[in-house]
Design an enzyme around this catalytic site. Structure first.
Site, PDB file in Angstrom:
ATOM      1  N   PHE A  32       0.527  -1.376  -0.122  1.00  0.00           N
ATOM      2  CA  PHE A  32       0.106  -0.428  -0.033  1.00  0.00           C
ATOM      3  C   PHE A  32       1.004   0.979  -0.101  1.00  0.00           C
ATOM      4  O   PHE A  32       1.340   1.934   1.291  1.00  0.00           O
ATOM      5  CB  PHE A  32      -1.045  -0.024   1.336  1.00  0.00           C
ATOM      6  CG  PHE A  32      -2.318   0.705   0.884  1.00  0.00           C
ATOM      7  CD1 PHE A  32      -3.119  -0.043   0.124  1.00  0.00           C
ATOM      8  CD2 PHE A  32      -2.815   1.814   0.886  1.00  0.00           C
ATOM      9  CE1 PHE A  32      -4.445   0.427  -0.191  1.00  0.00           C
ATOM     10  CE2 PHE A  32      -3.419   2.180   0.751  1.00  0.00           C
ATOM     11  CZ  PHE A  32      -4.491   1.762   0.258  1.00  0.00           C
ATOM     12  N   LEU A  33       1.954   1.072  -0.734  1.00  0.00           N
ATOM     13  CA  LEU A  33       2.910   1.884  -1.011  1.00  0.00           C
ATOM     14  C   LEU A  33       2.391   3.861  -0.816  1.00  0.00           C
ATOM     15  O   LEU A  33       1.369   3.944  -1.306  1.00  0.00           O
ATOM     16  CB  LEU A  33       3.669   1.878  -2.045  1.00  0.00           C
ATOM     17  CG  LEU A  33       4.165   0.735  -2.330  1.00  0.00           C
ATOM     18  CD1 LEU A  33       5.130   0.634  -3.751  1.00  0.00           C
ATOM     19  CD2 LEU A  33       5.066   0.454  -1.408  1.00  0.00           C
ATOM     20  N   HIS A  34       3.068   4.239  -0.345  1.00  0.00           N
ATOM     21  CA  HIS A  34       3.210   5.751  -0.979  1.00  0.00           C
ATOM     22  C   HIS A  34       4.041   6.407  -0.859  1.00  0.00           C
ATOM     23  O   HIS A  34       5.996   5.966  -1.005  1.00  0.00           O
ATOM     24  CB  HIS A  34       2.576   6.501   0.459  1.00  0.00           C
ATOM     25  CG  HIS A  34       3.325   6.115   2.072  1.00  0.00           C
ATOM     26  ND1 HIS A  34       4.772   6.337   1.896  1.00  0.00           N
ATOM     27  CD2 HIS A  34       2.838   5.487   3.024  1.00  0.00           C
ATOM     28  CE1 HIS A  34       5.082   5.749   3.696  1.00  0.00           C
ATOM     29  NE2 HIS A  34       4.065   4.742   4.130  1.00  0.00           N
ATOM     30  N   HIS A  37       7.607   5.408   0.979  1.00  0.00           N
ATOM     31  CA  HIS A  37       8.741   4.100   0.496  1.00  0.00           C
ATOM     32  C   HIS A  37       9.192   4.428  -0.699  1.00  0.00           C
ATOM     33  O   HIS A  37      10.395   3.847  -1.219  1.00  0.00           O
ATOM     34  CB  HIS A  37       7.736   2.774  -0.099  1.00  0.00           C
ATOM     35  CG  HIS A  37       6.084   2.188   0.762  1.00  0.00           C
ATOM     36  ND1 HIS A  37       4.975   3.155   1.394  1.00  0.00           N
ATOM     37  CD2 HIS A  37       6.838   1.854   1.746  1.00  0.00           C
ATOM     38  CE1 HIS A  37       4.329   2.524   2.865  1.00  0.00           C
ATOM     39  NE2 HIS A  37       5.611   1.540   3.074  1.00  0.00           N
ATOM     40  N   GLN A  61       4.169  -9.337  13.469  1.00  0.00           N
ATOM     41  CA  GLN A  61       4.133  -7.975  13.704  1.00  0.00           C
ATOM     42  C   GLN A  61       2.850  -7.302  14.499  1.00  0.00           C
ATOM     43  O   GLN A  61       3.135  -6.179  14.582  1.00  0.00           O
ATOM     44  CB  GLN A  61       4.856  -7.184  13.380  1.00  0.00           C
ATOM     45  CG  GLN A  61       4.991  -6.298  12.230  1.00  0.00           C
ATOM     46  CD  GLN A  61       5.478  -5.351  10.848  1.00  0.00           C
ATOM     47  OE1 GLN A  61       6.765  -6.408  10.409  1.00  0.00           O
ATOM     48  NE2 GLN A  61       5.865  -4.380  11.067  1.00  0.00           N
ATOM     49  N   LYS A 149      10.322   7.708   9.939  1.00  0.00           N
ATOM     50  CA  LYS A 149       9.248   8.001  10.530  1.00  0.00           C
ATOM     51  C   LYS A 149       9.195   6.518  11.411  1.00  0.00           C
ATOM     52  O   LYS A 149       8.246   6.775  12.959  1.00  0.00           O
ATOM     53  CB  LYS A 149       7.689   8.129   9.287  1.00  0.00           C
ATOM     54  CG  LYS A 149       6.563   8.032  10.255  1.00  0.00           C
ATOM     55  CD  LYS A 149       5.427   7.881   9.187  1.00  0.00           C
ATOM     56  CE  LYS A 149       3.975   7.450  10.041  1.00  0.00           C
ATOM     57  NZ  LYS A 149       4.161   5.702   9.561  1.00  0.00           N
TER      58      LYS A 149
END
Lengths: 278, 278
Positions: A32-34, A37, A61, A149
């Site tokens: 779900f790249l932004h 990335h 995780q 982040k």
């Protein structure tokens, strides 16, 4: 660009690249790249001959009450974006491919995981260490790229690599933000319109905190008051630590970090403050 | 043959070997070499272009009341023997070189370490995992060689490699024995003359046990009686497990293993029994 789903195929590709003397950069993601990335891909392309992006929503995780099932996924969109950014290979294995059996051996984060998100998400960083150790070995990467982040994740992975002499370098990428200051995150899609309008106040609170800290004041109470006033979400934590040791013994760099729980999204953000140059 | 003591020098050597497309076999030891170690070097030479032997008495795998300080050491003798066997590089780092700081991240053996030596030596196998993980990364070995005499260690290291996809193969070497059946061990030098004469009974007890097991009997009581009668040392354990899972659910292969504490030496031995072909 090619998408590989099995370890056998990945091994074959890695062997060919290594045998030809080329270097490999790894960008581990949960998809779900932004732009965050993609900025890591760009950095990886500059420093390596080949770039592998892993896309794997890692169950290890996520806690039992967390958002593993509803974590956003869109492989086709990710493939378009990754290809456009110059990724050579996407490695997108199934859960069964990555975890064919229960592990006998466990890897545990230490004191660095007892604060910030680690205190709120027990086992989260152990799950991160599990998957990145596997990915480092599988890709035989020369460099691996992580965004600032997730600053606690980055610090813990740097410890893993240093403690166990992994033959790769960890490279830090700066947090990429929207124009209004909101840190890019796959989880931003969970925000309601009202929450999205409030969300830039997380970064504003951090910048306020930085200013207070540099003035020699305790930033935490004013940051809490600011967030209480400006966001409807609930403060999960606001903390100040040394970076990257994450101890209370602040030396050259400090991290101010916070997490806010909105209706469906838990957002995190942080700011690293250089105290030596000031 | 060259002896390397620093990670920097080792890195340089590994890079050169890897860049020339050659393979590396690793024989990890604690030194004070015997024919068991040298048989592993021989096997490694057959299967790899270069052979690295590490010699490092690893404090992390000794308990507070164990024999770390008085563990036998003789680097000059080891260098002669290793060179004669065809070792290319000895890596003999100091403790400070291997462990320059406390580790943040820990690696723990699971249920496989709860029986046999693991039950008697808490933390021992965690210390083994720590050092072999570092050695695997530092040497970037294609294959690593371990003797079947330390069968539990071997099984746990095989789990480490499988669980975390290390890009290397673990190769098993058969236990090398004296003419009278005593398994070769660096700790045999601790035995008094009387104990040395008794020590072959450990292997005899295992062979007796194997015979009983194949006859469908419980081998443990008769083995204990045999050892009580024939050795002055104290039985630490005699156990039967599946191999290599080390569970009670015995499938194709079983391990009969024992430990006997003599005055200054604690000796171990084992026998792997193929139950499928019988």
């Amino acid at each position: 660009m090619q998408t590989i789903q099995t370890i056998t195929e990945l091994n074959k590709w890695v062997r060919e690249v290594k045998n030809s003397g080329q270097t490999i950069g790894l960008v581990p993601t949960m998809g779900f790249l932004h732009e965050g990335h993609l900025s890591l891909v760009e950095k990886a392309k500059q420093e390596n001959d080949k770039v592998v992006m892993s896309i794997f929503v890692n169950p290890a995780q996520f806690g039992p009450n967390e958002d593993f099932d509803r974590y956003p996924r869109d492989l086709e969109r990710d493939e378009r974006l990754a290809a456009a950014a110059g990724t050579d290979i996407i490695f997108a294995p199934s859960v069964e491919e990555m975890y064919p059996r229960d592990s006998q051996i466990s890897i545990s984060a230490g004191a660095q995981a007892e604060v910030l998100c680690g205190a709120k998400r027990p086992g989260h960083f152990d799950g991160v260490l599990k998957v990145v150790t596997k990915l480092f070995h599988l890709t035989q990467a020369d460099r691996a790229y992580f965004g600032q982040k997730d600053a606690q994740q980055l610090a813990i992975i740097e410890s893993l690599v240093a403690d166990y002499n992994f033959p790769l370098s960890i490279r830090r990428g700066e947090t990429v933000r929207e124009a209004d200051g909101l840190a890019k995150s796959s989880r931003n899609v969970y925000l309601s319109e009202k929450e999205r309008a409030e969300a830039p106040h997380l970064n504003k609170a951090l910048r306020l905190g930085k200013q207070l800290l540099l003035e020699g004041k305790d930033p935490l109470p004013e940051m809490a008051a600011y967030l209480d006033e400006n966001v409807s979400g609930k403060i999960d934590y606001i903390e100040l630590h040394d970076y990257p040791t994450l101890t209370k013994n602040i030396m050259d760099e400090a991290i101010l970090a916070l997490a806010v729980q909105f209706e469906k999204a838990r957002l995190i953000d942080n700011i690293i403050i250089n105290l030596k140059g000031n």
